[in-house]
Structures are given as C-alpha cells and as structure tokens.
Design a protein around this motif. Structure first.
Motif, mmCIF file in Angstrom:
data_model
loop_
_atom_site.group_PDB
_atom_site.id
_atom_site.type_symbol
_atom_site.label_atom_id
_atom_site.label_comp_id
_atom_site.label_asym_id
_atom_site.label_seq_id
_atom_site.Cartn_x
_atom_site.Cartn_y
_atom_site.Cartn_z
ATOM 1 N N UNK A 56 -36.364 12.869 -82.310
ATOM 2 C CA UNK A 56 -37.252 13.066 -83.248
ATOM 3 C C UNK A 56 -38.232 12.495 -83.527
ATOM 4 N N UNK A 57 -38.454 11.300 -82.305
ATOM 5 C CA UNK A 57 -40.193 10.661 -81.531
ATOM 6 C C UNK A 57 -41.426 11.530 -81.422
ATOM 7 N N UNK A 58 -40.067 12.696 -80.721
ATOM 8 C CA UNK A 58 -41.282 14.033 -80.172
ATOM 9 C C UNK A 58 -41.921 14.871 -80.928
ATOM 10 N N UNK A 59 -41.742 14.766 -82.520
ATOM 11 C CA UNK A 59 -42.286 15.422 -83.469
ATOM 12 C C UNK A 59 -43.714 15.632 -83.176
ATOM 13 N N UNK A 88 -27.458 19.692 -73.544
ATOM 14 C CA UNK A 88 -27.264 20.346 -74.020
ATOM 15 C C UNK A 88 -27.888 21.811 -72.728
ATOM 16 N N UNK A 89 -26.794 22.240 -72.013
ATOM 17 C CA UNK A 89 -27.595 23.037 -71.391
ATOM 18 C C UNK A 89 -27.404 24.322 -71.049
ATOM 19 N N UNK A 90 -26.638 24.400 -72.437
ATOM 20 C CA UNK A 90 -26.337 26.037 -72.348
ATOM 21 C C UNK A 90 -27.331 26.447 -73.548
ATOM 22 N N UNK A 91 -28.634 26.143 -74.087
ATOM 23 C CA UNK A 91 -29.230 26.116 -74.807
ATOM 24 C C UNK A 91 -30.741 26.784 -73.878
ATOM 25 N N UNK A 92 -30.648 28.453 -73.767
ATOM 26 C CA UNK A 92 -31.738 28.906 -73.036
ATOM 27 C C UNK A 92 -32.764 29.383 -73.904
ATOM 28 N N UNK A 93 -34.182 28.126 -73.982
ATOM 29 C CA UNK A 93 -35.467 28.223 -74.573
ATOM 30 C C UNK A 93 -35.817 28.003 -73.852
ATOM 31 N N UNK A 94 -37.534 28.418 -73.962
ATOM 32 C CA UNK A 94 -38.415 27.963 -73.120
ATOM 33 C C UNK A 94 -39.331 26.624 -73.621
ATOM 34 N N UNK A 95 -39.871 26.486 -73.294
ATOM 35 C CA UNK A 95 -40.626 25.072 -74.065
ATOM 36 C C UNK A 95 -40.792 24.778 -75.533
ATOM 37 N N UNK A 96 -41.223 26.427 -75.550
ATOM 38 C CA UNK A 96 -42.505 26.595 -76.936
ATOM 39 C C UNK A 96 -41.448 26.742 -77.963
ATOM 40 N N UNK A 97 -40.559 27.783 -77.554
ATOM 41 C CA UNK A 97 -39.044 27.242 -79.076
ATOM 42 C C UNK A 97 -38.554 25.929 -78.605
ATOM 43 N N UNK A 98 -38.249 25.441 -78.071
ATOM 44 C CA UNK A 98 -38.044 23.893 -78.409
ATOM 45 C C UNK A 98 -38.488 23.402 -78.539
ATOM 46 N N UNK A 99 -39.781 22.686 -78.966
ATOM 47 C CA UNK A 99 -41.257 22.327 -79.100
ATOM 48 C C UNK A 99 -40.892 23.073 -81.153
ATOM 49 N N UNK A 100 -40.373 24.535 -81.565
ATOM 50 C CA UNK A 100 -40.814 25.342 -82.554
ATOM 51 C C UNK A 100 -39.467 24.388 -82.865
ATOM 52 N N UNK A 101 -38.624 23.922 -82.363
ATOM 53 C CA UNK A 101 -37.035 23.576 -83.069
ATOM 54 C C UNK A 101 -37.301 22.040 -83.241
ATOM 55 N N UNK A 102 -37.933 21.772 -82.194
ATOM 56 C CA UNK A 102 -37.769 20.005 -82.577
ATOM 57 C C UNK A 102 -38.947 20.301 -84.488
#
Length: 105
Positions: A56-59, A88-102
């Motif tokens: 949450x601090x990374x939004x 969660x090593x099972x999550x296969x997402x790139x940095x852009x996808x993770x940032x959008x998820x955040x």
C-alpha cells in the motif's frame, strides 16, 4: 493537369485511412489481450495484498511508474515488487502488471 495531383491526394488519403483502421483494430486486439492478462494478475494480487503495508505504501510510486511507462521507478515500488515476488512466487506478472495491480488496491 490539376486533376492528377487531386487524384493522387485522394488515393493517398484512401490508403492512409485503410492503414489507420487496420492498425486501430490490431491495437485494440492487443490491448484487449493485455488487459485480460493484467486483470487476472490484479485479482490474484489484490486478494493477497489488499492490507499489506509495504504494498500500500507503494501506490504513489506505482502511479508514477505506470504514468511514465516504466521510466520512473521509486524505492517503495521496488520494495513492493520484491515483497510481492517473495510472498507469492506463483504470480507470473511483469513490473507493469504488478504496478497496475497495486494501483487497483
């Protein structure tokens, strides 16, 4: 003689509009696939990290990262990406996808 440039201009306009429409269709198809993949990653991440303080601090950093197409990488975002990949090593997402998820949290 004035008809030849007019006809040439009309032909170029017709070709340009066809190419533009074709690239629009290809772009929307590509974006649709990316959004579907991103939404799967987002749902996995949001259900796991919706109350995580590090994430949450990374939004704000995530917003800058997404808005700059990956050019701006803040320290809090980097920490959140490492945290997510560790937890969660099972999550296969790139940095852009993770940032959008955040941002979706």
């Amino acid at each position: 003689m004035t008809r030849l440039p007019l006809l040439a201009g009309a032909a170029l306009l017709a070709l340009a509009s066809h190419a533009s429409a074709t690239s629009f269709v290809a772009t929307t198809d590509t974006l649709g696939g990316l959004i579907a993949n991103a939404s799967e990653s987002t749902s996995d991440i949001s259900s796991s990290f919706d109350d995580d303080k590090v994430v949450l601090a990374a939004r704000d950093d995530a917003a800058s990262f997404v808005a700059s197409a990956g050019s701006i990488r803040g320290a809090r975002l980097e920490a959140a990406l490492r945290h997510i990949r560790t937890q969660a090593p099972q999550i296969q997402a790139d940095d852009q996808q993770l940032a959008r998820a955040i941002l979706a949290l």
